[in-house]
Design a protein around this motif. Structure first.
Motif, PDB file in Angstrom:
ATOM      1  N   ASP A  78       0.829  -1.207   0.000  1.00 27.04           N
ATOM      2  CA  ASP A  78       0.000   0.000   0.000  1.00 27.04           C
ATOM      3  C   ASP A  78       0.861   1.253   0.000  1.00 27.04           C
ATOM      4  OD1 ASP A  78      -2.300  -1.486  -0.028  1.00 27.04           O
ATOM      5  OD2 ASP A  78      -2.719  -1.282   2.118  1.00 27.04           O
ATOM      6  N   MET A  81       2.325   1.677  -3.475  1.00 24.68           N
ATOM      7  CA  MET A  81       1.322   2.072  -4.461  1.00 24.68           C
ATOM      8  C   MET A  81       0.898   3.532  -4.304  1.00 24.68           C
ATOM      9  SD  MET A  81       0.901  -0.234  -6.679  1.00 24.68           S
ATOM     10  CE  MET A  81      -0.546   0.439  -7.508  1.00 24.68           C
ATOM     11  N   LYS A  82       1.087   4.099  -3.119  1.00 18.97           N
ATOM     12  CA  LYS A  82       0.750   5.512  -2.940  1.00 18.97           C
ATOM     13  C   LYS A  82       1.666   6.419  -3.748  1.00 18.97           C
ATOM     14  CE  LYS A  82      -1.503   5.131   1.567  1.00 18.97           C
ATOM     15  NZ  LYS A  82      -1.437   5.437   3.015  1.00 18.97           N
ATOM     16  N   ALA A  84       2.931   5.146  -6.744  1.00 26.68           N
ATOM     17  CA  ALA A  84       2.991   4.467  -8.041  1.00 26.68           C
ATOM     18  C   ALA A  84       2.735   5.467  -9.169  1.00 26.68           C
ATOM     19  CB  ALA A  84       1.968   3.341  -8.102  1.00 26.68           C
ATOM     20  N   LYS A  86       1.182   7.105 -12.486  1.00 27.13           N
ATOM     21  CA  LYS A  86      -0.217   7.301 -12.844  1.00 27.13           C
ATOM     22  C   LYS A  86      -0.758   6.152 -13.686  1.00 27.13           C
ATOM     23  CE  LYS A  86      -3.202  11.036 -14.509  1.00 27.13           C
ATOM     24  NZ  LYS A  86      -3.718  11.430 -13.188  1.00 27.13           N
ATOM     25  N   PHE A  88      -0.425   3.127 -13.161  1.00 30.24           N
ATOM     26  CA  PHE A  88      -0.884   2.054 -12.284  1.00 30.24           C
ATOM     27  C   PHE A  88      -1.816   2.535 -11.174  1.00 30.24           C
ATOM     28  CE2 PHE A  88       3.276   0.934 -14.003  1.00 30.24           C
ATOM     29  CZ  PHE A  88       2.976  -0.269 -14.618  1.00 30.24           C
ATOM     30  N   ARG A  89      -1.824   3.845 -10.921  1.00 32.88           N
ATOM     31  CA  ARG A  89      -2.734   4.414  -9.917  1.00 32.88           C
ATOM     32  C   ARG A  89      -3.221   5.756 -10.465  1.00 32.88           C
ATOM     33  NH1 ARG A  89      -2.715   6.824  -4.316  1.00 32.88           N
ATOM     34  NH2 ARG A  89      -4.048   5.477  -3.036  1.00 32.88           N
ATOM     35  N   GLU A  91      -5.211   8.061  -9.807  1.00 33.73           N
ATOM     36  CA  GLU A  91      -5.393   9.267  -9.001  1.00 33.73           C
ATOM     37  C   GLU A  91      -4.073   9.950  -8.650  1.00 33.73           C
ATOM     38  OE1 GLU A  91      -6.049   5.742  -6.056  1.00 33.73           O
ATOM     39  OE2 GLU A  91      -6.181   6.152  -8.219  1.00 33.73           O
ATOM     40  N   ASN A  92      -2.944   9.301  -8.919  1.00 35.91           N
ATOM     41  CA  ASN A  92      -1.642   9.907  -8.629  1.00 35.91           C
ATOM     42  C   ASN A  92      -1.246  10.900  -9.710  1.00 35.91           C
ATOM     43  OD1 ASN A  92      -1.483   8.422  -6.326  1.00 35.91           O
ATOM     44  ND2 ASN A  92       0.219   7.110  -6.976  1.00 35.91           N
TER      45      ASN A  92
END
Length: 352
Positions: A78, A81-82, A84, A86, A88-89, A91-92
């Motif tokens: 976790d 991934m915070k 990661a 964009k 793969f995530r 919202e990043n």
């Protein structure tokens, strides 16, 4: 460093005589050492495109570097991934730096974390671009090795500067010939973890499939797991390039091969050589490559270009964006769909 293994398959280049401390010797002695090292590099890159560097001026040891990699990848999924990318995530906000998770399927099962220059870079990308090559680094919570990795990036960038000077000499140019590559350089330090594959999962022959690097210069720290193999183009045989304590593996990429110009047979003087990494069943593997990259706006062209051909090279930012469509960390669904559209190479805004 400890004594070197005998019968190594790649040339060994000793940097001790061109270090900062060596400059305290006489100017003639230092220049002689620099010319000798340039010849060694020229011979290595003209023949195999690979070499081992020993006595590199770095403050971190191999064991310290791989301890940092192990610490980073051991933090919670976790937390990783915070930060990661964009891809793969969604919202990043980070698109080019940060973490990417291991992708299932294929022979490139790896997770990675990438950092760029420490100091802020000019934002010379179109705001509409999907990937910001000059973006700031991001760091996961729970990892306390930031300062050491920033130091490693800085020192490897400095080492690349020395090597570029030697490459210029080897190509018959002034030592400062590649200085413009250093302006707003976007070099990448990448930490990689190839997780052990345990039964009943099917074993993979390779954890990194055959490829050439796409850019200018790669400096690789590989761990004791080894597995690196280099293709001998003369007989089409794969040669193991084993782990050597304290040594860095250096090789050039496709772009530097083109920059090197042609030899008497109209082939590139320097060779970008295909290489791969063979899996080691049941073992985790860590690898820390540093990719020297010019600035996004840097015009890269062959040393053979005459005055009429000046300005006809490629902007490095455009080159790297074109290449990104084939890199697993910028592809959706484990490589099934490219996250970089072909037209995105036109989204980079550079100053002429």
């Amino acid at each position: 460093m400890s004594s070197l293994p005998t019968h190594l398959p790649l040339p060994i280049i000793d940097l001790a005589n061109i270090s900062s401390s060596a400059q305290s010797n006489s100017a003639v002695s230092y220049l002689s050492s620099k010319l000798s090292t340039a010849v060694s590099i020229s011979d290595a890159f003209s023949a195999t495109g690979f070499a081992y560097l020993i006595n590199a001026p770095l403050s971190l040891t191999h064991s310290e570097i791989f301890a940092l990699a192990q610490d980073l990848f051991s933090i919670s999924h976790d937390s990783k991934m915070k930060v990661a990318k964009k891809t793969f995530r969604p919202e990043n906000g980070n698109t080019y730096r940060g973490y990417f998770p291991a992708q299932t399927g294929g022979d490139n099962l790896k997770e990675g974390f990438e950092i760029g220059p420490i100091d802020p870079l000019p934002q010379n990308l179109d705001p509409r671009a999907r990937f910001n090559l000059g973006e700031a680094n991001v760091w996961p919570a729970g990892f306390d090795g930031r300062e050491k990795l920033e130091t490693l990036h800085t020192e490897l960038q400095s080492l690349s500067e020395k090597l570029l000077s030697l490459l210029a000499i080897a190509l018959g140019k002034d030592p400062s010939f590649f200085e413009h590559y250093l302006e707003d350089s976007i070099s990448t330090l990448r930490l990689l973890h190839y997780p052990a594959i345990e039964p009943p999962a099917p074993q993979q022959e390779f954890c990194c499939t055959p490829h050439t690097d796409s850019g200018i210069l790669t400096l690789l720290h590989q761990d004791e797991t080894g597995g690196l193999e280099v293709l001998n183009a003369a007989n089409d045989q794969w040669i193991p390039a084993p782990y050597v304590p304290g040594a860095i593996v250096v090789n050039i990429g496709d772009l530097m091969a083109k920059v090197s110009g042609g030899d008497d047979n109209n082939d590139n003087k320097f060779k970008a050589t295909r290489h791969r990494v063979r899996s080691s069943p049941g073992k985790d593997r860590y690898s820390v490559p540093f990719f020297f990259e010019p600035g996004a706006a840097c015009l890269v062209q062959s040393v053979d270009d005459d005055e009429e051909e000046q300005g006809q090279g490629v902007r490095y930012g455009k080159h790297v964006l074109e290449k990104m469509s084939g890199w697993v960390e910028f592809r959706d669904d484990g490589g099934k769909g490219a996250a970089v559209a072909v037209e995105s190479v036109e989204e980079i805004a550079v100053d002429a």
